[in-house]
Scaffold this active site. Sequence first.
Site: not given
Length: 303
Positions: A64, A186, A238
Amino acid sequence: MREILKRAIGEGREEIAFGETASYIPELGRVDKNQLGVCVYTSEGKKEALGDTDVRFTIQSISKVITLAVALERCGFYKVFEKVGMEPSGDAFNSLVKLDLSSNYPYNPMINSGAIAIASYLTPIISFKKMLEITRKLCLDEQITLNSDVYLSEMANISRNKAIAYLLESKGIIASGSVQESLDFYVRMCSLNVTAESLANFGLVLALGGVHPETGERLLEEDVVKVVKTIMLTCGMYDGSGEFAVHVGIPSKSGVGGGILSVVDKKMGIGIFGPALDSKGNSIAGRYILRSLSRELGLHMFS
Ligand code: GLN
């Protein structure tokens, strides 16, 4: 340095028993959770590697960082952040709850919803082959390839990400009809095989503001790297990002393959491989290794 790494690995190893591999992707569930490696690459050109630093594992969410950097360069800041936020979500990486309830947009590019949206901006303008080339360059590692077993395993268990992608499509965040190709892009990016050493290399490139540590070649624009490092600091671990920032204080990005990419600004890149994960999907041993290195080497950005 070697002694410090040894102690850090020792501290990390004690935590492995409390973690599990990412079995929601069956192929990742089969990985030996006792593997552990750490590689440090400094701006003075010193590289120190200990443990399983040449074992290949999938980059997963650390990709990412790469897709965000490429999107910032090719699509521009305003396009990227038009429909993807910059705020920590406080939720699991694969959550879609807030995306429907309280926010119209993915919270940030480091969670699945944000990354799938960004993948959809890239698919019309750049091929996966080109992304692989860029990844190899940024990691100073020509051996990076697609792990097709992990790719197929994730594609066969894609329901949650598919739900996220369709929700994004329904909200007009990704173009209509682009769900399939965005997910494929992705998941391919998540399935690239790296090593702890490749992550340390990439970390040093970011630490140096986007410049190749050996040749001085510019690989990424400096203002893009600044944005990327900031988002890594606030969102890279996260819903564990806040606690990690307090204890470690080094911009980092984790992936469920067990990798952690860390950037000690201007000083070093750190790459870790430890596939036993905590409940948030971060390498459990990796977190403790970084905590120890930060303490022993004074790497916390506010120390
Ligand atoms: N490919 C993984 C997924 O989408 C990446 C998640 C992660 O590394 N946290 O679930």
